[in-house]
Design an enzyme around this catalytic site. Structure first.
Site, PDB file in Angstrom:
ATOM      1  N   THR A  54       0.813  -1.211   0.000  1.00 30.27           N
ATOM      2  CA  THR A  54       0.000   0.000   0.000  1.00 30.27           C
ATOM      3  C   THR A  54       0.849   1.264   0.000  1.00 30.27           C
ATOM      4  O   THR A  54       0.426   2.303  -0.494  1.00 30.27           O
ATOM      5  CB  THR A  54      -0.941  -0.007   1.222  1.00 30.27           C
ATOM      6  OG1 THR A  54      -1.713  -1.201   1.189  1.00 30.27           O
ATOM      7  CG2 THR A  54      -1.875   1.189   1.223  1.00 30.27           C
ATOM      8  N   HIS A  76      -1.010  14.749   6.309  1.00 30.40           N
ATOM      9  CA  HIS A  76      -2.288  15.356   6.648  1.00 30.40           C
ATOM     10  C   HIS A  76      -2.187  16.422   7.714  1.00 30.40           C
ATOM     11  O   HIS A  76      -1.217  16.478   8.471  1.00 30.40           O
ATOM     12  CB  HIS A  76      -3.275  14.269   7.070  1.00 30.40           C
ATOM     13  CG  HIS A  76      -3.725  13.436   5.913  1.00 30.40           C
ATOM     14  ND1 HIS A  76      -4.684  13.866   5.036  1.00 30.40           N
ATOM     15  CD2 HIS A  76      -3.316  12.214   5.496  1.00 30.40           C
ATOM     16  CE1 HIS A  76      -4.857  12.932   4.103  1.00 30.40           C
ATOM     17  NE2 HIS A  76      -4.044  11.924   4.355  1.00 30.40           N
ATOM     18  N   LYS A  89     -11.987  10.562   2.745  1.00 35.24           N
ATOM     19  CA  LYS A  89     -11.724  11.996   2.731  1.00 35.24           C
ATOM     20  C   LYS A  89     -12.117  12.597   1.389  1.00 35.24           C
ATOM     21  O   LYS A  89     -12.040  13.803   1.212  1.00 35.24           O
ATOM     22  CB  LYS A  89     -10.242  12.247   3.019  1.00 35.24           C
ATOM     23  CG  LYS A  89      -9.846  11.818   4.433  1.00 35.24           C
ATOM     24  CD  LYS A  89      -8.384  12.144   4.731  1.00 35.24           C
ATOM     25  CE  LYS A  89      -8.076  12.044   6.214  1.00 35.24           C
ATOM     26  NZ  LYS A  89      -7.555  10.718   6.620  1.00 35.24           N
ATOM     27  N   ARG A  91      -6.556   0.186   0.889  1.00 34.20           N
ATOM     28  CA  ARG A  91      -6.349   0.532   2.293  1.00 34.20           C
ATOM     29  C   ARG A  91      -6.813  -0.663   3.135  1.00 34.20           C
ATOM     30  O   ARG A  91      -7.897  -1.187   2.912  1.00 34.20           O
ATOM     31  CB  ARG A  91      -7.201   1.734   2.697  1.00 34.20           C
ATOM     32  CG  ARG A  91      -7.207   2.912   1.714  1.00 34.20           C
ATOM     33  CD  ARG A  91      -8.490   3.670   1.925  1.00 34.20           C
ATOM     34  NE  ARG A  91      -8.641   4.874   1.147  1.00 34.20           N
ATOM     35  CZ  ARG A  91      -9.213   4.949  -0.059  1.00 34.20           C
ATOM     36  NH1 ARG A  91      -9.611   3.831  -0.661  1.00 34.20           N
ATOM     37  NH2 ARG A  91      -9.365   6.101  -0.674  1.00 34.20           N
ATOM     38  N   ILE A 113      -3.906   0.243   9.285  1.00 30.67           N
ATOM     39  CA  ILE A 113      -3.214   1.484   8.969  1.00 30.67           C
ATOM     40  C   ILE A 113      -3.668   1.994   7.593  1.00 30.67           C
ATOM     41  O   ILE A 113      -3.047   1.751   6.574  1.00 30.67           O
ATOM     42  CB  ILE A 113      -1.683   1.304   8.999  1.00 30.67           C
ATOM     43  CG1 ILE A 113      -1.243   0.596  10.277  1.00 30.67           C
ATOM     44  CG2 ILE A 113      -0.985   2.660   8.863  1.00 30.67           C
ATOM     45  CD1 ILE A 113      -1.568   1.325  11.553  1.00 30.67           C
ATOM     46  N   SER A 173      -5.428   5.777   5.792  1.00 26.78           N
ATOM     47  CA  SER A 173      -5.132   7.186   6.004  1.00 26.78           C
ATOM     48  C   SER A 173      -5.454   7.538   7.455  1.00 26.78           C
ATOM     49  O   SER A 173      -6.486   7.122   7.962  1.00 26.78           O
ATOM     50  CB  SER A 173      -6.005   8.014   5.058  1.00 26.78           C
ATOM     51  OG  SER A 173      -5.831   9.375   5.301  1.00 26.78           O
ATOM     52  N   CYS A 179       5.937   9.471 -21.262  1.00 24.16           N
ATOM     53  CA  CYS A 179       6.039   8.384 -22.234  1.00 24.16           C
ATOM     54  C   CYS A 179       5.934   7.025 -21.550  1.00 24.16           C
ATOM     55  O   CYS A 179       5.911   5.993 -22.217  1.00 24.16           O
ATOM     56  CB  CYS A 179       7.299   8.487 -23.083  1.00 24.16           C
ATOM     57  SG  CYS A 179       8.753   7.601 -22.467  1.00 24.16           S
ATOM     58  N   CYS A 236      12.844   4.739 -22.098  1.00 22.12           N
ATOM     59  CA  CYS A 236      13.911   4.316 -21.191  1.00 22.12           C
ATOM     60  C   CYS A 236      13.962   2.813 -20.920  1.00 22.12           C
ATOM     61  O   CYS A 236      14.987   2.304 -20.477  1.00 22.12           O
ATOM     62  CB  CYS A 236      13.799   5.060 -19.869  1.00 22.12           C
ATOM     63  SG  CYS A 236      12.262   4.735 -18.983  1.00 22.12           S
TER      64      CYS A 236
END
Lengths: 117, 479, 411
Positions: free
Chosen positions: B45, B54, B255, B316, B341, B343, B441, B446
């Protein structure tokens, strides 16, 4: 035997049919020009393609060399031709146009020059 | 695993919580190990979230997560100084566009004051538009929390782990905990592949898999619900980039869909919030992605689908009471559960590390400060942050700084090599450390170069290189 | 330095050669190991039918220009990336990064932007689903296969019927992979018919027109995707089907790579995603010119060489202080997506490049201004995937008022 195909001689892309006649000749319908007729005939009787591929070099920084068949080769020969090309290993340097091998009567040439690396 | 003595603490899960705990503990004279089931840290996560520090007003102080959020928020300046991860205290705005939303703003404000959110202010419409001219003209008022900020979460976790290791913490990746057995003094923790570690104390910080780890220790059931959040990433050239993180008024379970200026200069729009069943389902869905633009446009009308460079989802781990659960197991001894755990987990993480350390101390673990503790880590200079003269000296010292590998994010070969040498040997690991592949891109330019560098640096056959570990091979073979 | 050319592909080389031929000094700055650009990975044939009247492969076409550059004494900086271009008084300043030379500042009186394109990718398309390994853009796979010799996967689905995807369909089949389908959102293919025939029909690869990929599946590596037909203008979930595969190639369009142009303050138009240029291919910034794929996406490299040679000539004019006495605006009319350049010099012939919005045989291309028709041409066949080039002659533009606007339309 007949074949339906799209012409690639020019961007119009006529939908054509090429069919063997009883006398062995080939009749083409749907074309708008003679190039199309020739293309259709060839596709039915003796379809050919230019083959492009890469083969191994011994260089670490440039591990592949692009190669091509000098001219178009018979379509059903392509898989075995590719098999042979993939087995090849070319020592650098090569010059564009160098003949690297003749496989089944088809000349395989280098598509670019490559200095020794 | 140097001696036969058990470790003092084994931390399971190298996400932001576990990494924070490990680093905190590395400041003491303790033998600590950190394990993770993935091939690299921060692959859960912690890599797919909003990257927000926050402002300490969203939750009432009666929730553990609120108290840890406030405490954690305050610790970021010091951490940033020590570890050097990208971080900016840009501030947060909560935007109200209906009169009944203003009531919620009032509640959030009161909560923020009670929690001690520094500098929090209630704002009129004019003040809101002054702070953020790109806001929708429908704004009626809102909340400004200047203590809010933005970070690059995976860089943060990488830095925490690097610091922990620098101070003696052992890291074991590809270590999937299968079972834990207690012999009266310590835990023998066995991994699926047969490796094992012995530790007096175990910390279960396994995020989405905390429930499975708890079961492996025959501890309590941890009823986690995965709550999916989908995001869009917008090009850094988008005109919709705000100066502060923009929140709507929160809903019952989230939120809300935010417009986030990332610290790297791009814009994140999201997340949504949908409870699902499959904790491995990180797929994005057309329906949720559509919702994002509807909501985001209410905050910043200029947000446009044409600016999207990619989308992703995160999960989450949510507990029923929506709070963190950080405490000793009530079923088995010497196991600390760090669960639920969600937000503000990222914000709270430094405080979580402290909290777990205090739990251990209260349980009688001797915590002697390590005199040799070094809070700093090696900083890898980044070409894109260097002006021409700085770039010149970088290239003089290491010519690989002159090879631009990722042109969208201006990442040099030197940084790619640094990432690999620090143990990030997957395409995603390199991406999170350097940002190569994150630009517009999306790796088109790369990827072939990174593959070459990886093969050269590690000797790995190209067919063994993965995107993110396990079976995520990039190539099937060689001609 | 008189002129600095950014990009050593077909466009950059042709422009530099012309500048040199006209007696000015030019250098080419190329980020890759050698000159050639995208042509080096386009190992198939079909190039040069107009430019050389021969059927060449990409590398063969490139090598002719590379030889020319070598013989002309043009300074070439390879493995060098331009980070920024700024206009510095009379000079264009290019800040470059190179492992061999460190940070280089190249001062040139003129700069030519020839950086080419990048590919549109999954992120831009927002295809829902998981994010496994095995999702690539076609150009990336072309490089991996043709230059590194890697095999990306076994069972492939190609999204988009652009030429790059079609060419790669054949390339992958020739490698022993199986291409299960090409999925195209439009009701017609975007690539050339020749490629549909030789890359799909030859291998019996099904082409699903008016279909979208609605979801990608796979945990670590691609496992399959869902394809949904478009009926009555919207995806119809009732017709959805699944194709199991381990590799997905995206051939969904090219975008001119103008991030560097933006650092110079060059104005970019959303019509082409390329710079706005005048009759001399000069951008909105004095002394900075643009040509090739960075200006607008081409489909024939022969046109790129042609356009870039002309641009090189204009750069040489600029360097000698010659500017057009006047320029007249050009804009796209009905059934024309865009026209480049957006201005013409009525005092000479002008080569216009444009793209049609329609598919038609015997289409009429007309240039009108001030209520009269200046030029009319009948074209055998037009389609959106084929760029049209038209030379507007000096005699087509007599008696135009200074604020005349030329409109180019198709019917």
């Amino acid at each position: 035997m007949k074949k339906e195909l799209t012409c690639i001689s020019c961007p119009i892309g006529c939908a054509m049919t090429a069919e063997y006649q009883t006398d062995g000749s080939v009749a083409v319908t749907g074309n708008q020009c003679s190039r199309g007729a020739q293309y259709a005939r060839d596709e039915l009787v003796d379809p050919r393609r230019v083959v492009t591929a890469t083969c191994r070099t011994e260089s670490l920084s440039h591990p592949r060399l692009p190669v091509r068949s000098k001219g178009p080769c018979p379509r059903d020969q392509i898989p075995s031709l590719l098999e042979e090309i993939y087995k090849m290993s070319v020592k650098l340097p090569v010059r564009l146009g160098d003949v690297l091998g003749v496989l089944g009567g088809v000349e395989i040439v280098a598509s670019r020059s490559m200095p020794p690396r | 695993m140097r001696t036969n003595d058990p470790l003092d603490v084994l931390v399971i899960g190298a996400g932001v919580s576990g990494a924070s705990i490990a680093r905190k503990l590395s400041a003491y004279e303790l033998d600590v190990a950190l394990v993770d089931k993935e091939c690299d840290v921060s692959f859960g996560t912690s890599k797919s979230n909003s990257g927000i520090i926050h402002g300490g007003f969203h939750h009432s102080v009666r929730h553990l997560k609120a108290r840890l959020e406030i405490r954690g928020n305050a610790m970021f300046d010091q951490l940033h100084k020590e570890l050097g991860f990208p971080f900016r205290r840009c501030g947060i705005l909560v935007v109200a566009t209906h009169s009944d939303e203003m009531k919620v703003i009032g509640q959030l404000y009161a909560q923020g004051v009670e929690n001690g959110s520094v500098g929090i202010e209630m704002c009129s419409r004019e003040r809101m538009l002054e702070l953020e001219p790109k806001l929708s003209p429908d704004v009626l008022g809102g909340l400004h929390a200047p203590s809010g900020g933005i970070i690059e979460p995976y860089r943060f976790v990488f830095c925490l782990v690097e610091s922990a290791r620098r101070n003696g913490v052992q890291l074991h990746t590809d270590f999937k905990v299968a079972a834990g057995t207690f012999d009266g003094a310590s835990w023998l923790v066995r991994a699926e592949d047969g490796r094992s570690l012995r530790a007096r104390y175990v910390v279960n910080a396994a995020g989405l898999f905390a429930d499975e780890v708890s079961r492996a220790f025959q501890a309590e059931e941890i009823p986690l619900t995965p709550r999916k959040g989908e995001y869009f990433l917008l090009d850094r050239s988008t005109p919709a980039c705000p100066a502060r993180v923009l929140f709507p008024v929160p809903s019952h379970n989230s939120k809300g869909v935010l417009v986030i200026p990332t610290v790297e200069g791009t814009v994140l729009v999201g997340p949504t919030a949908k409870d699902i069943h499959d904790k491995t389902d990180l797929s994005t869905t057309a329906e949720e992605l559509e919702k994002i633009f509807d909501y985001a446009k209410r905050l910043v009308p200029r947000v446009s689908q044409g600016d999207v460079i990619t989308s992703f989802a995160g999960l989450r781990p949510v507990l029923k009471d929506e709070d963190f659960f950080i405490d000793f197991s009530s079923v088995v001894p010497q196991l600390i559960q760090v669960a639920g755990i969600q937000s503000p987990g990222l914000t709270a993480s430094p405080a979580v590390g402290e909290y777990v350390k205090d739990l251990l101390r209260k349980a009688g673990v001797a915590l002697t400060e390590k005199k040799t503790f070094d809070p700093f880590i090696e900083q890898v200079p980044r070409l894109r942050e260097a002006g021409p003269w700085e770039a010149e000296s970088l290239i003089q010292a290491d010519p690989r700084y002159g090879n631009v590998v990722c042109r969208c994010e201006k990442v040099s070969e030197a940084e790619i090599v640094a990432a690999i040498r620090k143990g990030h040997t997957t395409m995603d690991g390199i991406k999170y450390f350097t940002r190569a592949g994150m630009g517009r891109c999306q790796g088109g330019f790369c990827t072939s170069r990174i593959l070459k560098i990886l093969t050269r640096e590690t000797g790995m056959a190209p067919e063994r290189i993965t995107k993110k570990g396990r079976e995520s091979f990039l190539l099937r073979g060689r001609l | 330095m008189d002129a600095a050319v950014v990009g050593g592909g077909a466009a950059g080389m042709a422009a530099a050669l012309e500048i040199r031929k006209r007696g000015a000094r030019a250098c080419i700055i190329e980020r890759d190991d050698e000159l050639g650009g995208i042509l080096l990975q386009c190992i198939h044939n079909g190039f040069g039918l107009h430019e050389y009247k021969e059927d060449l492969t990409g590398p063969e076409y490139a090598e002719r220009a590379v030889r020319g550059v070598g013989e002309a004494g043009i300074a070439v900086f390879t493995r060098t990336t331009v980070g920024e271009i700024t206009a510095n008084g009379a000079a264009r300043e290019l800040t470059c990064y190179s492992a061999d030379h460190g940070v280089m500042r190249i001062f040139a009186r003129a700069a030519v932007l020839a950086m080419g394109c990048r590919e549109r990718n999954r992120g831009n398309l927002r295809i829902p689903g998981s994010r496994p390994a095995g999702v690539y853009t076609a150009g990336l796979v072309q490089r991996l296969v043709n230059m590194e010799g890697y095999i990306p996967g076994r069972d492939v689905v190609i999204i988009g019927s652009g030429d790059i995807g079609l060419i790669m369909a054949r390339r992958l089949q020739w490698l022993g992979c199986r291409v299960h389908a090409v999925v195209e959102i439009m009701p017609y293919p975007s690539g050339l018919t020749r490629n549909i025939v030789q890359c799909l029909n030859d291998f019996s690869i099904p082409l699903y027109l008016s279909h979208v990929v609605s979801r990608i599946h796979g945990v670590d590596r691609v496992e399959g995707l869902d394809v949904t037909p478009i009926r009555n203008g919207a995806p119809d979930p009732a017709g959805q089907f699944h194709i199991a595969c381990d590799t997905i190639l995206l051939s969904v369009g090219l975008i001119p790579e103008n991030e560097l142009s933006k650092t110079a303050g060059v104005l970019i138009t959303p019509e082409t995603n390329g710079p706005v240029v005048d009759a001399t291919m000069m951008t909105s910034v004095d002394g900075i010119f643009a040509t090739g794929n960075v200006l607008h996406v081409h489909d024939l490299v022969d046109n790129v060489s042609d356009e870039s040679r002309l641009t090189g000539g204009f750069v040489a004019d600029y360097l000698s202080g010659t500017r057009p006495a006047r320029q007249v605006r050009v804009k796209p009319g009905s059934n024309v997506r865009y026209v480049n350049p957006s201005r013409v010099d009525p005092g000479r012939g002008n080569r216009l490049y444009l793209r049609p919005l329609i598919v038609k045989n015997k289409a009429e291309l007309a240039v009108r201004a001030e209520n009269r028709q200046l030029r009319r041409v009948v074209l055998n066949h037009v389609q959106p995937s084929e760029m049209i080039s038209l030379t507007l002659r000096e005699r087509d533009m007599t008696d135009l008022s200074p604020d005349a606007v030329l409109e180019v339309s198709l019917s």
